[in-house]
Scaffold this motif. Structure first.
Motif, PDB file in Angstrom:
ATOM      1  N   ASN A 178       0.978  -1.291   0.075  1.00 50.43           N
ATOM      2  CA  ASN A 178      -0.143  -0.260  -0.034  1.00 50.43           C
ATOM      3  C   ASN A 178       0.720   1.274  -0.007  1.00 50.43           C
ATOM      4  N   ASP A 179       0.686   2.174  -0.747  1.00 49.01           N
ATOM      5  CA  ASP A 179       1.400   3.427  -1.095  1.00 49.01           C
ATOM      6  C   ASP A 179       0.546   4.514  -0.846  1.00 49.01           C
ATOM      7  N   LEU A 180      -0.383   4.404  -0.245  1.00 50.45           N
ATOM      8  CA  LEU A 180      -1.286   5.736   0.087  1.00 50.45           C
ATOM      9  C   LEU A 180      -0.549   6.628   1.140  1.00 50.45           C
ATOM     10  N   ASP A 181      -1.094   7.737   1.120  1.00 46.43           N
ATOM     11  CA  ASP A 181      -0.518   8.511   2.156  1.00 46.43           C
ATOM     12  C   ASP A 181      -1.152   8.087   3.442  1.00 46.43           C
ATOM     13  N   LEU A 182      -0.672   7.712   4.299  1.00 48.51           N
ATOM     14  CA  LEU A 182      -0.983   7.257   5.784  1.00 48.51           C
ATOM     15  C   LEU A 182      -0.533   8.235   6.825  1.00 48.51           C
ATOM     16  N   PRO A 183      -1.474   8.197   7.847  1.00 45.80           N
ATOM     17  CA  PRO A 183      -0.999   9.081   9.132  1.00 45.80           C
ATOM     18  C   PRO A 183      -0.296   8.091   9.945  1.00 45.80           C
ATOM     19  N   TYR A 184       0.392   7.033   9.580  1.00 50.53           N
ATOM     20  CA  TYR A 184       0.922   6.215  10.385  1.00 50.53           C
ATOM     21  C   TYR A 184       2.160   5.501   9.556  1.00 50.53           C
ATOM     22  N   ARG A 185       3.092   4.706  10.205  1.00 51.36           N
ATOM     23  CA  ARG A 185       3.956   3.894   9.516  1.00 51.36           C
ATOM     24  C   ARG A 185       3.695   2.526   9.819  1.00 51.36           C
ATOM     25  N   CYS A 186       4.026   1.689   8.522  1.00 52.55           N
ATOM     26  CA  CYS A 186       3.524   0.311   9.024  1.00 52.55           C
ATOM     27  C   CYS A 186       4.758  -0.402   8.771  1.00 52.55           C
ATOM     28  N   PRO A 187       5.400  -0.903   9.669  1.00 51.98           N
ATOM     29  CA  PRO A 187       6.649  -1.723   9.533  1.00 51.98           C
ATOM     30  C   PRO A 187       6.640  -2.753   8.521  1.00 51.98           C
ATOM     31  N   LEU A 188       5.626  -3.399   8.127  1.00 48.43           N
ATOM     32  CA  LEU A 188       5.526  -4.131   7.003  1.00 48.43           C
ATOM     33  C   LEU A 188       5.970  -3.764   5.576  1.00 48.43           C
ATOM     34  N   ILE A 189       5.210  -2.464   5.497  1.00 47.82           N
ATOM     35  CA  ILE A 189       5.494  -1.555   4.212  1.00 47.82           C
ATOM     36  C   ILE A 189       7.059  -1.172   4.215  1.00 47.82           C
ATOM     37  N   ASP A 190       7.273  -0.526   5.277  1.00 48.65           N
ATOM     38  CA  ASP A 190       8.560   0.171   5.452  1.00 48.65           C
ATOM     39  C   ASP A 190       9.620  -0.910   5.183  1.00 48.65           C
ATOM     40  N   GLU A 191       9.534  -2.207   5.732  1.00 48.50           N
ATOM     41  CA  GLU A 191      10.425  -2.981   5.398  1.00 48.50           C
ATOM     42  C   GLU A 191      10.282  -3.870   4.545  1.00 48.50           C
ATOM     43  N   GLN A 192       9.091  -3.679   3.534  1.00 49.95           N
ATOM     44  CA  GLN A 192       8.693  -4.752   2.584  1.00 49.95           C
ATOM     45  C   GLN A 192       8.947  -6.145   3.123  1.00 49.95           C
ATOM     46  N   THR A 193       8.491  -6.446   4.113  1.00 50.65           N
ATOM     47  CA  THR A 193       8.385  -7.688   4.737  1.00 50.65           C
ATOM     48  C   THR A 193       7.819  -8.592   3.826  1.00 50.65           C
ATOM     49  N   PRO A 194       8.402  -9.941   3.626  1.00 45.98           N
ATOM     50  CA  PRO A 194       7.711 -10.798   2.864  1.00 45.98           C
ATOM     51  C   PRO A 194       6.594 -11.496   3.636  1.00 45.98           C
ATOM     52  N   LEU A 195       5.429 -11.489   2.949  1.00 49.32           N
ATOM     53  CA  LEU A 195       4.069 -11.736   3.643  1.00 49.32           C
ATOM     54  C   LEU A 195       3.850 -13.354   3.351  1.00 49.32           C
ATOM     55  N   ASN A 196       2.925 -13.887   4.420  1.00 49.62           N
ATOM     56  CA  ASN A 196       2.676 -15.168   3.989  1.00 49.62           C
ATOM     57  C   ASN A 196       2.086 -15.532   2.544  1.00 49.62           C
ATOM     58  N   ASP A 197       2.563 -16.514   1.979  1.00 51.81           N
ATOM     59  CA  ASP A 197       2.012 -16.943   0.456  1.00 51.81           C
ATOM     60  C   ASP A 197       0.524 -17.098   0.479  1.00 51.81           C
ATOM     61  N   SER A 198       0.052 -17.669   1.556  1.00 51.87           N
ATOM     62  CA  SER A 198      -1.516 -17.949   1.470  1.00 51.87           C
ATOM     63  C   SER A 198      -2.385 -16.665   1.537  1.00 51.87           C
ATOM     64  N   PHE A 199      -1.678 -15.583   2.316  1.00 43.49           N
ATOM     65  CA  PHE A 199      -2.323 -14.405   2.390  1.00 43.49           C
ATOM     66  C   PHE A 199      -2.224 -13.662   1.069  1.00 43.49           C
ATOM     67  N   VAL A 200      -1.113 -13.855   0.423  1.00 42.47           N
ATOM     68  CA  VAL A 200      -0.842 -13.028  -0.923  1.00 42.47           C
ATOM     69  C   VAL A 200      -1.769 -13.605  -1.681  1.00 42.47           C
ATOM     70  N   GLN A 201      -1.789 -15.012  -2.034  1.00 41.80           N
ATOM     71  CA  GLN A 201      -2.860 -15.562  -3.191  1.00 41.80           C
ATOM     72  C   GLN A 201      -3.989 -15.507  -2.808  1.00 41.80           C
ATOM     73  N   ALA A 202      -4.510 -15.526  -1.449  1.00 47.75           N
ATOM     74  CA  ALA A 202      -6.021 -15.118  -1.194  1.00 47.75           C
ATOM     75  C   ALA A 202      -6.331 -13.795  -1.490  1.00 47.75           C
ATOM     76  N   THR A 203      -5.478 -12.876  -1.275  1.00 48.23           N
ATOM     77  CA  THR A 203      -5.778 -11.605  -1.578  1.00 48.23           C
ATOM     78  C   THR A 203      -5.730 -11.163  -2.870  1.00 48.23           C
ATOM     79  N   GLU A 204      -4.897 -11.842  -3.599  1.00 45.07           N
ATOM     80  CA  GLU A 204      -4.892 -11.716  -5.308  1.00 45.07           C
ATOM     81  C   GLU A 204      -6.394 -12.272  -5.813  1.00 45.07           C
ATOM     82  N   THR A 205      -6.702 -13.478  -5.314  1.00 46.98           N
ATOM     83  CA  THR A 205      -7.901 -13.960  -5.711  1.00 46.98           C
ATOM     84  C   THR A 205      -9.246 -13.020  -5.530  1.00 46.98           C
ATOM     85  N   VAL A 206      -9.121 -12.655  -4.522  1.00 53.09           N
ATOM     86  CA  VAL A 206     -10.072 -11.820  -4.027  1.00 53.09           C
ATOM     87  C   VAL A 206     -10.286 -10.509  -5.143  1.00 53.09           C
ATOM     88  N   TRP A 207      -9.073  -9.893  -5.387  1.00 49.46           N
ATOM     89  CA  TRP A 207      -9.035  -8.671  -5.937  1.00 49.46           C
ATOM     90  C   TRP A 207      -9.449  -9.159  -7.271  1.00 49.46           C
TER      91      TRP A 207
END
Ligand code: SF4
Ligand code: SF4
Length: 186
Positions: A124-153
């Protein structure tokens, strides 16, 4: 026009109930910043509901406050209904997990739709009023989460109103990248 039905929204919620960005609670990294932060001017953060998603919630829900805002004033696509629903959590970060709106469930990823119709996920690259460490550090996310999110969109953008939103955000992203490249002389 193919609208996302209440049944599809329920299926989407069920699919996303089963996945999480990390195996651990990422809220512990940041004090659940995405649930509890407010804008600098004190304005409370709201979560917008996609068109039709409001059918899964009720203004009577005890854990939510609701507001309706002008779609035009809030900059949502012209194809959207006149009013967009925003919900505000009363006791963040505590909420009924199975009731979280899609915005919460797919964060910190966002859909990107290219001009030729290719859907990808980006942090997510919207202007947010907080820092998300997962975004800041581009933390690899669970494959199951990424796949489900892609399917949903992929399902959601069959609704032209949601497709318009995703494409408009993607155009803004592409223009921002171009501006940055120009600034850096690339
Ligand atoms: S998604 Fe990001 S901001 Fe939200 S709780 Fe997890 S680490 Fe914190
Ligand atoms: S619905 Fe739950 S996850 Fe989403 S912002 Fe509210 S408290 Fe956080």
């Amino acid at each position: 026009m193919k609208m996302i039905s209440e049944r599809t929204y329920r299926a989407v919620y069920r699919l996303l109930d089963r996945v999480s960005p990390l195996d651990t609670d990422c809220g512990k990294l940041c004090g659940a910043a995405c649930c509890t932060s407010a804008y600098e001017d004190g304005e409370e953060m709201g979560i917008f509901l996609l068109p039709g998603e409001e059918k899964l919630h009720s203004p009577e829900d005890s854990w939510l406050d609701w507001s309706e805002e002008s779609t035009e004033e809030m900059g949502f696509p012209k194809s959207w209904p006149e009013k967009v629903h925003f919900v505000h959590c009363k006791t963040p970060p505590h909420c009924p997990r199975e009731k979280r709106p899609i915005q919460c469930r797919t964060f910190p990823l966002a859909p990107h739709l290219s001009e030729d119709g290719q859907l990808t996920l980006v942090y997510n690259d919207l202007d947010l009023p907080y820092r998300c460490p997962l975004i800041d550090e581009q933390t690899p996310l669970n494959d199951s989460f990424v796949q489900a999110t892609e399917t949903v969109w992929k399902h959601l953008i069959r609704d032209p109103r949601i497709r318009d939103l995703v494409r408009e955000d993607s155009i803004e992203r592409e223009e921002a990248i171009l501006r940055l490249q120009e600034m850096l002389g690339l």
